[in-house]
Design a protein around this motif. Structure first.
Motif: not given
Length: 193
Positions: A38-40, A44-46, A83-86, A89-92
């Motif tokens: 779902l996310l890598q 960016i987590c949307d 964090y990425s959602f709010t 920014t790119p997720s780790n």
């Protein structure tokens, strides 16, 4: 389709029929197959996803490729990278389905609209973030203050419904031990009984 999430919401806030209908209109139903990302890392987590059915894990990869599992999530739980959602920014982190899943997803723009039109949802999501923070704080404390056996026993007690659905090697990564070490811990516990 919305019965479970409505029960979840009703435990925290009260909605009028019109507010409930608006909330439902902002959610998207999504089916994902087992082993779907779902996310890598780097994306960016949307989304924030409510799990109707299934099991999902969130994890990080170190530079040497070692997985550190942050959490498992099952029915009636939410999953995202807050964090990425709010911050957009790119997720780790990685978010991967461990089973076929059914999700109700809200995206960033829809959540902003939800806050604007029904401000009490800010209370609901604030409480979710607080609970998540408290769980991470307790988990960190257990990692530095408990033995692997104590952590495993606590995991079994707190998440009995997860234990049967997640491979032991992933539980080991969640607990911060090798699969071999967890096997020894389980053997020792079995002998004590």
């Amino acid at each position: 389709m919305f019965e479970q999430i409505d029960q979840f919401v009703d435990r925290i806030i009260s909605l009028t029929p019109e507010e409930r209908q608006l909330f439902h209109s902002l959610l998207k139903f999504r089916r994902v197959r087992k082993r779907t990302y779902l996310l890598q890392d780097g994306e960016i987590c949307d989304f924030e996803a409510y799990i109707v059915k299934g099991c999902i894990r969130t994890y990080y990869l170190s530079d040497d490729g070692t997985e550190t599992i942050l959490s498992f999530a099952i029915e009636d739980w939410w999953v995202s990278d807050p964090y990425s959602f709010t911050e957009q920014t790119p997720s780790n982190m990685f978010i991967e389905s461990l089973e076929d899943c059914e999700l109700l997803v809200i995206d960033y723009k829809s959540k902003a609209a939800l806050y604007e039109k029904i401000p009490k949802f800010e209370t609901l999501f604030r409480l979710l973030i607080q609970r998540s923070l408290f769980a991470l704080q307790r988990r960190f404390h257990s990692l530095v203050s408990q033995t692997a056996e104590q952590r495993y026993i606590a995991f079994l007690e707190k998440y009995p419904q997860v234990v049967q659905r997640v491979p032991q090697n992933q539980i080991a990564r969640y607990l911060g031990v090798s699969p071999e070490f967890l096997s020894k811990v389980r053997s020792t516990m079995h002998k004590k009984k």
